[in-house]
Design a protein around this motif. Structure first.
Motif, PDB file in Angstrom:
ATOM      1  N   VAL A  33       0.801  -0.995   0.114  1.00  0.00           N
ATOM      2  CA  VAL A  33      -0.085  -0.052   0.137  1.00  0.00           C
ATOM      3  C   VAL A  33       1.032   1.159   0.140  1.00  0.00           C
ATOM      4  O   VAL A  33       1.714   1.469   0.777  1.00  0.00           O
ATOM      5  CB  VAL A  33      -0.957   0.032   1.106  1.00  0.00           C
ATOM      6  N   GLY A  34       0.864   2.110  -0.824  1.00  0.00           N
ATOM      7  CA  GLY A  34       1.589   3.068  -0.937  1.00  0.00           C
ATOM      8  C   GLY A  34       1.062   4.481  -0.301  1.00  0.00           C
ATOM      9  O   GLY A  34      -0.403   4.295   0.215  1.00  0.00           O
ATOM     10  N   PHE A  35       1.923   5.363   0.147  1.00  0.00           N
ATOM     11  CA  PHE A  35       1.313   6.297   0.881  1.00  0.00           C
ATOM     12  C   PHE A  35       0.269   6.996   0.425  1.00  0.00           C
ATOM     13  O   PHE A  35      -0.973   7.471   1.049  1.00  0.00           O
ATOM     14  CB  PHE A  35       2.452   7.435   1.110  1.00  0.00           C
ATOM     15  N   SER A  36       0.007   7.158  -0.989  1.00  0.00           N
ATOM     16  CA  SER A  36      -0.852   7.954  -1.604  1.00  0.00           C
ATOM     17  C   SER A  36      -2.448   6.929  -1.628  1.00  0.00           C
ATOM     18  O   SER A  36      -3.338   7.717  -2.092  1.00  0.00           O
ATOM     19  CB  SER A  36      -0.683   8.351  -2.983  1.00  0.00           C
ATOM     20  N   GLU A  37      -2.206   5.830  -1.216  1.00  0.00           N
ATOM     21  CA  GLU A  37      -3.267   5.057  -1.359  1.00  0.00           C
ATOM     22  C   GLU A  37      -3.969   4.502   0.089  1.00  0.00           C
ATOM     23  O   GLU A  37      -4.806   3.760   0.144  1.00  0.00           O
ATOM     24  CB  GLU A  37      -3.053   3.720  -2.064  1.00  0.00           C
ATOM     25  N   LEU A  38      -3.319   5.092   1.054  1.00  0.00           N
ATOM     26  CA  LEU A  38      -3.667   4.699   2.372  1.00  0.00           C
ATOM     27  C   LEU A  38      -5.289   5.139   2.776  1.00  0.00           C
ATOM     28  O   LEU A  38      -5.652   5.904   2.504  1.00  0.00           O
ATOM     29  CB  LEU A  38      -2.931   5.475   3.504  1.00  0.00           C
ATOM     30  N   LEU A  43      -4.255   4.680   7.848  1.00  0.00           N
ATOM     31  CA  LEU A  43      -3.684   5.939   8.252  1.00  0.00           C
ATOM     32  C   LEU A  43      -3.694   6.215   9.844  1.00  0.00           C
ATOM     33  O   LEU A  43      -2.564   6.690  10.385  1.00  0.00           O
ATOM     34  CB  LEU A  43      -4.190   7.329   7.537  1.00  0.00           C
ATOM     35  N   ALA A  44      -4.911   5.827  10.286  1.00  0.00           N
ATOM     36  CA  ALA A  44      -4.898   6.107  11.764  1.00  0.00           C
ATOM     37  C   ALA A  44      -3.981   5.269  12.678  1.00  0.00           C
ATOM     38  O   ALA A  44      -3.876   5.753  13.936  1.00  0.00           O
ATOM     39  CB  ALA A  44      -6.503   5.791  12.017  1.00  0.00           C
ATOM     40  N   ARG A  45      -3.715   4.068  11.897  1.00  0.00           N
ATOM     41  CA  ARG A  45      -2.740   3.414  12.880  1.00  0.00           C
ATOM     42  C   ARG A  45      -1.397   3.515  12.697  1.00  0.00           C
ATOM     43  O   ARG A  45      -0.591   2.969  13.514  1.00  0.00           O
ATOM     44  CB  ARG A  45      -2.719   1.578  12.147  1.00  0.00           C
ATOM     45  N   LEU A  46      -1.032   4.646  11.744  1.00  0.00           N
ATOM     46  CA  LEU A  46       0.485   4.780  11.591  1.00  0.00           C
ATOM     47  C   LEU A  46       0.751   6.049  12.604  1.00  0.00           C
ATOM     48  O   LEU A  46       0.094   6.849  12.798  1.00  0.00           O
ATOM     49  CB  LEU A  46       0.713   5.257  10.205  1.00  0.00           C
ATOM     50  N   PRO A  47       2.358   6.201  12.773  1.00  0.00           N
ATOM     51  CA  PRO A  47       2.553   7.308  13.652  1.00  0.00           C
ATOM     52  C   PRO A  47       2.436   8.791  12.553  1.00  0.00           C
ATOM     53  O   PRO A  47       2.276   8.534  11.570  1.00  0.00           O
ATOM     54  CB  PRO A  47       4.198   7.006  13.664  1.00  0.00           C
ATOM     55  N   ALA A  48       2.472   9.526  13.324  1.00  0.00           N
ATOM     56  CA  ALA A  48       2.224  11.131  12.977  1.00  0.00           C
ATOM     57  C   ALA A  48       3.250  11.366  11.675  1.00  0.00           C
ATOM     58  O   ALA A  48       3.068  12.004  10.662  1.00  0.00           O
ATOM     59  CB  ALA A  48       2.209  11.806  13.875  1.00  0.00           C
ATOM     60  N   ASP A  49       4.599  10.811  11.829  1.00  0.00           N
ATOM     61  CA  ASP A  49       5.562  11.086  10.767  1.00  0.00           C
ATOM     62  C   ASP A  49       5.470   9.685   9.903  1.00  0.00           C
ATOM     63  O   ASP A  49       6.890   9.503   9.444  1.00  0.00           O
ATOM     64  CB  ASP A  49       6.914  11.441  11.466  1.00  0.00           C
ATOM     65  N   LEU A  57       1.869  -3.380   8.524  1.00  0.00           N
ATOM     66  CA  LEU A  57       0.661  -3.625   9.253  1.00  0.00           C
ATOM     67  C   LEU A  57       0.033  -4.832   9.494  1.00  0.00           C
ATOM     68  O   LEU A  57      -0.253  -5.512   8.316  1.00  0.00           O
ATOM     69  CB  LEU A  57      -0.641  -2.452   8.774  1.00  0.00           C
ATOM     70  N   THR A  58       0.136  -5.450  10.653  1.00  0.00           N
ATOM     71  CA  THR A  58      -0.583  -6.721  10.751  1.00  0.00           C
ATOM     72  C   THR A  58      -1.778  -6.517  11.556  1.00  0.00           C
ATOM     73  O   THR A  58      -2.524  -5.264  11.828  1.00  0.00           O
ATOM     74  CB  THR A  58       0.650  -7.565  11.558  1.00  0.00           C
ATOM     75  N   ASP A  59      -2.444  -7.661  11.739  1.00  0.00           N
ATOM     76  CA  ASP A  59      -3.792  -7.503  12.344  1.00  0.00           C
ATOM     77  C   ASP A  59      -3.639  -6.974  13.692  1.00  0.00           C
ATOM     78  O   ASP A  59      -4.573  -6.311  14.454  1.00  0.00           O
ATOM     79  CB  ASP A  59      -4.556  -8.972  12.407  1.00  0.00           C
ATOM     80  N   ASP A  60      -2.568  -7.187  14.523  1.00  0.00           N
ATOM     81  CA  ASP A  60      -2.381  -6.749  15.997  1.00  0.00           C
ATOM     82  C   ASP A  60      -1.287  -6.068  15.948  1.00  0.00           C
ATOM     83  O   ASP A  60      -0.870  -5.754  17.449  1.00  0.00           O
ATOM     84  CB  ASP A  60      -2.348  -8.127  16.776  1.00  0.00           C
ATOM     85  N   ALA A  61      -0.376  -5.477  15.100  1.00  0.00           N
ATOM     86  CA  ALA A  61       0.887  -4.614  15.474  1.00  0.00           C
ATOM     87  C   ALA A  61       1.180  -3.565  14.144  1.00  0.00           C
ATOM     88  O   ALA A  61       0.437  -3.997  13.221  1.00  0.00           O
ATOM     89  CB  ALA A  61       1.989  -5.814  15.696  1.00  0.00           C
ATOM     90  N   VAL A  62       2.081  -2.568  14.523  1.00  0.00           N
ATOM     91  CA  VAL A  62       2.548  -1.835  13.422  1.00  0.00           C
ATOM     92  C   VAL A  62       3.915  -1.841  13.728  1.00  0.00           C
ATOM     93  O   VAL A  62       4.472  -1.628  14.852  1.00  0.00           O
ATOM     94  CB  VAL A  62       1.921  -0.543  13.584  1.00  0.00           C
TER      95      VAL A  62
END
Length: 123
Positions: A33-38, A43-49, A57-62
């Motif tokens: 998944v590219g940044f432009s396709e999130l 996106l909510a699971r990723l850090p701000a930066d 991204l797995t079902d239970d971790a990032v």
């Protein structure tokens, strides 16, 4: 049992990053998944930066940066999982892994002269 295969999130405006993502996709069931396709949920699971590194991204971790690449390789090549498990017990390994990841990320232009794929965000 997991609901989704792991998703490798990458900079889809970078030829080297795209080549790396395609490598992971070719050698396992990792979705890319590219940044432009999130999606908003991803996106909510990723850090701000999040744009500073790749993420898995797995079902239970990032996992981010070097950990994302390590876990992707272990997923695609299960024989590597115990090797990485042993390496994580070696003092200094995690710091070295992250240092090497950061070097690669900071030198994407140079590495892209060696291996690259056409970035989807530029098509």
């Amino acid at each position: 049992m997991t609901e989704h295969p792991p998703r490798l999130v990458f900079d889809d405006d970078c030829g080297f990053c795209t080549w790396c993502a395609h490598f992971a996709e070719r050698h396992g069931d990792v979705e890319i998944v590219g940044f432009s396709e999130l999606s908003p949920d991803q996106l909510a699971r990723l850090p701000a930066d999040y744009e500073r590194s790749a993420h898995l991204l797995t079902d239970d971790a990032v996992y981010s940066a070097g950990a994302a690449i390590e876990h992707t390789l272990a997923h695609d090549f299960p024989v590597l999982a115990p090797v990485f498990g042993a390496l994580r017990e070696v003092p200094g390994y995690v710091e070295l892994r992250e240092h090497l990841y950061r070097w690669g990320a900071d030198n994407r232009d140079l590495l892209g002269k060696i291996v690259r794929d056409e970035p989807p965000a530029r098509q």
